[in-house]
Design an enzyme around this catalytic site. Structure first.
Site, PDB file in Angstrom:
ATOM      1  N   ASP A   1      20.487   9.608  39.954  1.00  0.00           N
ATOM      2  CA  ASP A   1      21.473   9.035  40.883  1.00  0.00           C
ATOM      3  C   ASP A   1      22.880   9.618  40.743  1.00  0.00           C
ATOM      4  OD1 ASP A   1      19.518   7.446  41.967  1.00  0.00           O
ATOM      5  OD2 ASP A   1      20.012   5.695  40.743  1.00  0.00           O
TER       6      ASP A   1
ATOM      7  N   HIS B   1      29.959  35.146  27.348  1.00  0.00           N
ATOM      8  CA  HIS B   1      30.001  33.944  28.191  1.00  0.00           C
ATOM      9  C   HIS B   1      29.913  32.664  27.349  1.00  0.00           C
ATOM     10  CE1 HIS B   1      28.721  36.418  31.962  1.00  0.00           C
ATOM     11  NE2 HIS B   1      29.987  36.562  31.646  1.00  0.00           N
TER      12      HIS B   1
ATOM     13  N   ASP C   1      39.355  32.435  28.523  1.00  0.00           N
ATOM     14  CA  ASP C   1      39.070  33.024  29.833  1.00  0.00           C
ATOM     15  C   ASP C   1      38.923  31.843  30.777  1.00  0.00           C
ATOM     16  OD1 ASP C   1      37.984  34.154  32.117  1.00  0.00           O
ATOM     17  OD2 ASP C   1      36.614  35.480  31.033  1.00  0.00           O
TER      18      ASP C   1
ATOM     19  N   ASP D   1      41.195  34.184  37.597  1.00  0.00           N
ATOM     20  CA  ASP D   1      40.303  34.555  36.489  1.00  0.00           C
ATOM     21  C   ASP D   1      41.120  35.319  35.448  1.00  0.00           C
ATOM     22  OD1 ASP D   1      38.208  35.302  34.863  1.00  0.00           O
ATOM     23  OD2 ASP D   1      37.286  36.663  36.317  1.00  0.00           O
TER      24      ASP D   1
ATOM     25  N   HIS E   1      30.972  45.433  28.842  1.00  0.00           N
ATOM     26  CA  HIS E   1      30.979  44.983  30.246  1.00  0.00           C
ATOM     27  C   HIS E   1      31.857  45.917  31.083  1.00  0.00           C
ATOM     28  CE1 HIS E   1      34.985  43.223  29.672  1.00  0.00           C
ATOM     29  NE2 HIS E   1      34.546  42.637  28.585  1.00  0.00           N
TER      30      HIS E   1
ATOM     31  N   HIS F   1      35.994  43.141  38.546  1.00  0.00           N
ATOM     32  CA  HIS F   1      35.132  42.739  39.666  1.00  0.00           C
ATOM     33  C   HIS F   1      36.006  42.181  40.774  1.00  0.00           C
ATOM     34  CE1 HIS F   1      35.774  38.586  38.251  1.00  0.00           C
ATOM     35  NE2 HIS F   1      35.587  39.067  37.032  1.00  0.00           N
TER      36      HIS F   1
ATOM     37  N   HIS G   1      33.106  35.967  40.810  1.00  0.00           N
ATOM     38  CA  HIS G   1      32.546  37.317  40.945  1.00  0.00           C
ATOM     39  C   HIS G   1      32.300  37.470  42.440  1.00  0.00           C
ATOM     40  CE1 HIS G   1      31.031  37.685  36.518  1.00  0.00           C
ATOM     41  NE2 HIS G   1      32.329  37.560  36.625  1.00  0.00           N
TER      42      HIS G   1
ATOM     43  N   GLU H   1      39.923  43.813  33.236  1.00  0.00           N
ATOM     44  CA  GLU H   1      39.649  43.025  32.042  1.00  0.00           C
ATOM     45  C   GLU H   1      38.948  43.801  30.917  1.00  0.00           C
ATOM     46  OE1 GLU H   1      36.465  40.060  32.616  1.00  0.00           O
ATOM     47  OE2 GLU H   1      36.623  40.445  34.768  1.00  0.00           O
TER      48      GLU H   1
ATOM     49  N   TYR I   1      34.964  43.767  21.247  1.00  0.00           N
ATOM     50  CA  TYR I   1      34.285  42.639  20.601  1.00  0.00           C
ATOM     51  C   TYR I   1      33.587  43.180  19.354  1.00  0.00           C
ATOM     52  CZ  TYR I   1      35.101  41.434  25.446  1.00  0.00           C
ATOM     53  OH  TYR I   1      35.701  41.258  26.672  1.00  0.00           O
TER      54      TYR I   1
ATOM     55  N   ARG J   1      39.982  40.090  24.677  1.00  0.00           N
ATOM     56  CA  ARG J   1      39.915  40.520  26.084  1.00  0.00           C
ATOM     57  C   ARG J   1      41.255  40.161  26.712  1.00  0.00           C
ATOM     58  NH1 ARG J   1      35.456  38.559  27.422  1.00  0.00           N
ATOM     59  NH2 ARG J   1      35.922  36.576  28.426  1.00  0.00           N
TER      60      ARG J   1
ATOM     61  N   GLU K   1      42.748  39.931  30.618  1.00  0.00           N
ATOM     62  CA  GLU K   1      42.277  39.979  32.005  1.00  0.00           C
ATOM     63  C   GLU K   1      43.370  39.516  32.958  1.00  0.00           C
ATOM     64  OE1 GLU K   1      38.944  37.342  32.903  1.00  0.00           O
ATOM     65  OE2 GLU K   1      38.504  38.483  34.725  1.00  0.00           O
TER      66      GLU K   1
HETATM   67  N1  GLY Z   1      35.345  34.689  33.794  1.00  0.00           N
HETATM   68  C1  GLY Z   1      34.302  35.570  34.104  1.00  0.00           C
HETATM   69  C2  GLY Z   1      34.738  36.948  34.151  1.00  0.00           C
HETATM   70  O1  GLY Z   1      35.782  37.267  33.634  1.00  0.00           O
HETATM   71  O2  GLY Z   1      34.145  37.779  34.760  1.00  0.00           O
HETATM   72 MN    MN Z   2      37.329  35.970  33.193  1.00  0.00          MN
HETATM   73 MN    MN Z   3      36.580  38.326  35.319  1.00  0.00          MN
END
Ligand code: GLY
Ligand code: MN
Ligand code: MN
Length: 439
Positions: free
Chosen positions: A37, A239, A256, A267, A351, A355, A362, A385, A389, A406, A408
């Site tokens: 519910d 993640h 992040d 982001d 990575h 993006h 994304h 970004e 790591y 990171r 970004e």
């Molecule tokens: N927060 C996800 C990325 O940086 O792509």
């Molecule tokens: Mn991010």
């Molecule tokens: Mn990102």
């Protein structure tokens, strides 16, 4: 704010690209059950929202393009006093015509019966190939239509609407950029707040709460994605969203996080010391990531390629990893694939550089055109970004182990370069330490 006129103009731009005698069907998102519910907070499908600005589930937009006549037809939940007492307000078809500037609106229950009339005379059906439930629904309706013989002539050609729509979504209008700047500004303040709040002994989720507080106090109720608050080596889990650990003196914390404002995402990532002062090893890794980001940003503008900026970023990171003694060999050696093995730098930067950013964090839009990396153009919004790591298991000197960094930012490509939407979050080592120290 995205005006009603802009939503109408988006639909007109779709009509202008549709084949003659065609219709397009775009469905709202479904509600998602959280527990008995109760549902997760509703999040509209971005394509549907882009074309309607309508934020209810159980809705379908049909765009009918018949020669001179073009109709936007909405199916949505009817007004229902009892349902609205339990579940909340509904716009209803009558109000939808005015508020959403559609040609007609019907109860969602009428979709099955009205659909045959709407596709009459249409050879082509546009829909979202990725939406299996919609595909099944449309196939079933057309099958019945063929079998019953009434309107037996059904559209014979199906075309995925997404390439057209996603190309439109890739280029942000002035209004979209101003909404995205607001999402960025709120998120900037949230990161600054978290930097001020942090101290050894607090929990990652307590920083998350500070971010959410700032978002909400400035008019953004939701995060654009689950915030990552990662202390120490947790930053090496790309993640990481458990956010349940204590933040330790001497560690870095990577945040992040970005809010969603009027549907659009920010982001941002910043990495800073829990106790306010970077250690020598942390400074070296941090500065390297910052240098890589600076070099990548300098390579981004109209007519440039994201992949070229990524190559530059990889070179800076790889050169730095050699200079720090984290990797050994020649620069070319660690950048190139060898015997089908990934390049050596990739164990520390695994990575992409960035993006597209928009209604989806994304965001949609092709990264390639004619088989090559596409050229950037004014109105595109993207993230930049880079990161490093260094896991606790890495085969490196102990001083580097568990450092994850990171950085970004979000940029919009302009006529003569780019503008950083998120520039106001402290980013240099000095600026971060000063901001954390200041009262
Ligand atoms: N927060 C996800 C990325 O940086 O792509
Ligand atoms: Mn991010
Ligand atoms: Mn990102």
């Amino acid at each position: 704010m995205i005006t009603l006129q802009e939503y109408v103009a988006r639909r007109e731009a779709v009509f202008a690209q549709m084949l003659p005698n065609s219709l397009a069907v775009v469905a709202a998102a479904d509600e998602a059950k959280r527990s008995r519910d109760t549902e997760y907070p509703f999040r509209q499908d971005s394509d549907f929202y882009y074309l309607t600005g309508f934020n209810e589930p159980e809705a379908i937009l049909v765009l009918v393009n018949l020669g001179q006549s073009q109709q936007s037809v909405l199916f949505c939940r009817t007004k229902d006093a009892l349902a609205e007492i339990w579940q909340g307000r509904r716009l209803g078809p009558d109000a939808a015509v005015d508020q959403l500037a559609v040609t007609q609106a019907y109860p969602i229950e009428a979709f099955a019966t009205e659909f045959a009339g709407l596709n009459k005379g249409c050879d082509t059906l546009y829909w979202s190939h990725a939406n299996e439930a919609l595909t099944d629904k449309l196939q079933a309706l057309l099958k019945v239509q063929r079998q019953t013989g009434k309107h037996a002539q059904v559209p014979s050609q199906w075309i995925d609407l997404c390439p057209m729509l996603h190309e439109m979504r890739l280029f942000k209008s002035a209004a979209e950029i101003s909404v995205m700047q607001k999402a960025a500004d709120i998120s900037v303040d949230a990161h600054k707040r978290a930097m001020k709040f942090v101290q050894p002994g607090c929990y990652e989720y307590q920083l998350e709460a500070e971010l959410k507080h700032e978002f909400a106090m400035q008019g953004a109720r939701f995060e654009a994605y689950a915030s990552i608050v990662a202390g120490g080596a947790n930053a090496c889990i790309l993640h990481y969203t458990e956010n349940n650990q204590i933040l330790n003196d001497g560690d870095l914390v990577l945040i992040d996080a970005g809010c969603e404002y009027q549907g659009y995402a920010a982001d941002i990532t910043r990495t800073f010391p829990v106790n306010g002062c970077f250690s020598e090893a942390q400074k070296k890794v941090y500065q390297l990531v910052l240098d890589a980001q600076t070099a990548a940003l300098a390579a981004l503008g109209p007519g440039k390629k994201l992949t070229d900026a990524q190559d530059i970023c990889i070179r800076v990171l790889s050169q730095g990893l050699l200079e720090l003694g984290i990797l050994s060999g020649s620069l070319e050696d660690i950048i190139q694939e060898r015997d089908g093995q990934p390049p050596a730098y990739r164990q520390f930067f695994m990575h992409g550089l960035g993006h597209w950013l928009g209604l989806d964090v994304h965001d949609v839009g092709n990264y390639q055109q004619n088989g090559e990396a596409r050229l950037l153009a004014p109105g595109m919004v993207l993230t930049v970004e880079p990161g490093l790591y260094i896991s606790e298991q890495a085969d490196v000197d102990d001083c580097w182990k568990g450092i994850g960094v990171r950085i970004e930012d979000n940029i919009v490509i302009t006529d003569d370069g780019h503008r950083v939407l998120t520039a106001a979050v402290p980013k240099t080592i000095t600026a971060i330490e000063q901001w954390m120290k200041s009262s």
